[in-house]
Design an enzyme around this catalytic site. Structure first.
Site, mmCIF file in Angstrom:
data_model
loop_
_atom_site.group_PDB
_atom_site.id
_atom_site.type_symbol
_atom_site.label_atom_id
_atom_site.label_comp_id
_atom_site.label_asym_id
_atom_site.label_seq_id
_atom_site.Cartn_x
_atom_site.Cartn_y
_atom_site.Cartn_z
ATOM 1 N N LYS A 48 0.815 -1.214 0.000
ATOM 2 C CA LYS A 48 0.000 0.000 0.000
ATOM 3 C C LYS A 48 0.848 1.263 0.000
ATOM 4 O O LYS A 48 0.374 2.338 -0.380
ATOM 5 C CB LYS A 48 -0.942 0.025 1.200
ATOM 6 N N TYR A 262 -12.391 -14.527 3.778
ATOM 7 C CA TYR A 262 -11.406 -13.473 3.985
ATOM 8 C C TYR A 262 -10.928 -13.443 5.438
ATOM 9 O O TYR A 262 -11.738 -13.456 6.374
ATOM 10 C CB TYR A 262 -11.998 -12.108 3.630
ATOM 11 N N TYR A 288 -3.053 -12.130 3.163
ATOM 12 C CA TYR A 288 -2.773 -11.846 1.752
ATOM 13 C C TYR A 288 -1.603 -12.662 1.212
ATOM 14 O O TYR A 288 -1.802 -13.614 0.460
ATOM 15 C CB TYR A 288 -2.503 -10.342 1.562
#
Length: 332
Positions: A48, A262, A288
């Protein structure tokens, strides 16, 4: 391609290393390299940070004094956004969604959440399934009512401006490969909010590099994930002035390794974390990069990358391991 025409706040540690992984390569029977985007700096780094350079650039250009964003409880994106705000003297308000329903103390208070608090972000937690855009709009209105100037960043920093960070990464990676004399057959990375994969696809397409990108899904089913990535890749290529260079077949996601959902880990994720750590000293995260490595390992063992040189884009997030210590401890 001239990215200099876009506003950018430079704080990432770039270029990130591109490293061979010889022991993991031998284990999987492929030539595996790791693009170390866990080394981008900014409160521990992660993918990010690249996106935030462009998002912060736009925010500062607009005169914003407060960053607002959202994510799951153990969001890496939120942690990096809070760090970016602190480093530029801005306020930060974040909305956390408990998507997993996990009520464990380490999940709710340790890992990334502890760092969010340390970085001075104002945190508000909402239930799973909340309209996160509407929640951020409430925060933005509060900031405006108090005389502030908010800048709202979507979850994962995944819009066309944020995806420019991975257009830049695509250019950086191909330059490194050229310098190494490395012919890359595949890039593999986690894909969730879509910005990382979309930026890579757009950057590789617009620059003319013929390298396929495989996204290993961490949340959505394949058809929805590919649609999200494709739409964002088109938006990003349009921003670059070359919409026509991105085609639908460039977007491929494998969403068979999500597991129960998730942020929910399983033995396959724990095994992937363990194998990466014990062969290469490489720390992945459970949500992730760990799921992406779980998928890469399974596909390699099925012969999907036989004879190929594969680059695994490490999106960071090891800080989140401490939010899962109770669960992981029994699996290692």
């Amino acid at each position: 391609m001239n990215l200099a025409r876009f506003a950018r706040a430079r704080f990432a540690h770039l270029p990130t290393p591109l490293e061979p992984a010889p022991r993991l390569s031998a284990e999987l029977g492929i030539d595996l390299w790791i693009k170390r985007d866990d080394c981008t700096g900014l409160a521990g780094g992660g993918n990010k940070t690249r996106k935030l350079e462009f998002l912060l650039g736009e925010a500062l250009e607009q005169g914003a004094d407060t960053l607002i964003t959202q994510g799951a409880v153990q969001s890496n994106h939120v942690r990096q956004t809070a760090a970016a705000a602190a480093s530029f003297g801005m306020a930060c308000r974040i909305v956390l969604e408990n998507r997993t329903g996990n009520q464990a103390e380490d999940y709710l208070w340790s890992g990334n959440v502890l760092l969010d608090r340390l970085l001075g972000a104002r945190i508000r937690t909402v239930e799973a399934g909340s309209d996160m855009n509407a929640e951020m709009a409430l925060d933005a209105e509060e900031v405006r009512a108090a005389g502030g100037a908010p800048y709202v960043i979507p979850g994962g920093g995944s819009n066309a401006v944020g995806a420019l960070g991975y257009v830049d990464c695509a250019l950086e990676l191909t330059t490194q490969a050229n310098d190494e004399g490395l012919v890359i057959d595949h890039i593999v990375t986690a894909t969730g909010s879509a910005g990382t994969q979309a930026g890579l696809v757009a950057g590789l397409a617009v620059s003319g590099a013929d390298i396929p990108v495989l996204g290993i899904g961490v949340r959505a089913p394949r058809d929805r994930q590919e649609e999200n990535v494709f739409n964002l890749a088109i938006e990003t290529a349009t921003l670059l002035g070359h919409r026509e260079r991105v085609s639908r077949e460039m977007v491929v996601a494998d969403c068979d390794y999500v597991g129960a959902g998730y942020g929910l880990i399983d033995q396959g994720v724990a095994d992937a974390l363990t194998l990466a750590a014990r062969t290469e000293g490489l720390l992945l995260d459970p949500v992730y990069s760990g799921k992406a490595m779980k998928g890469l390992i399974a596909l390699a063992r099925q012969g999907a990358f036989e004879g190929q040189t594969v680059v695994f884009l490490h999106t960071g997030g090891a800080q989140g391991l401490f939010g899962y210590q109770g669960e992981l401890g029994s699996m290692l």
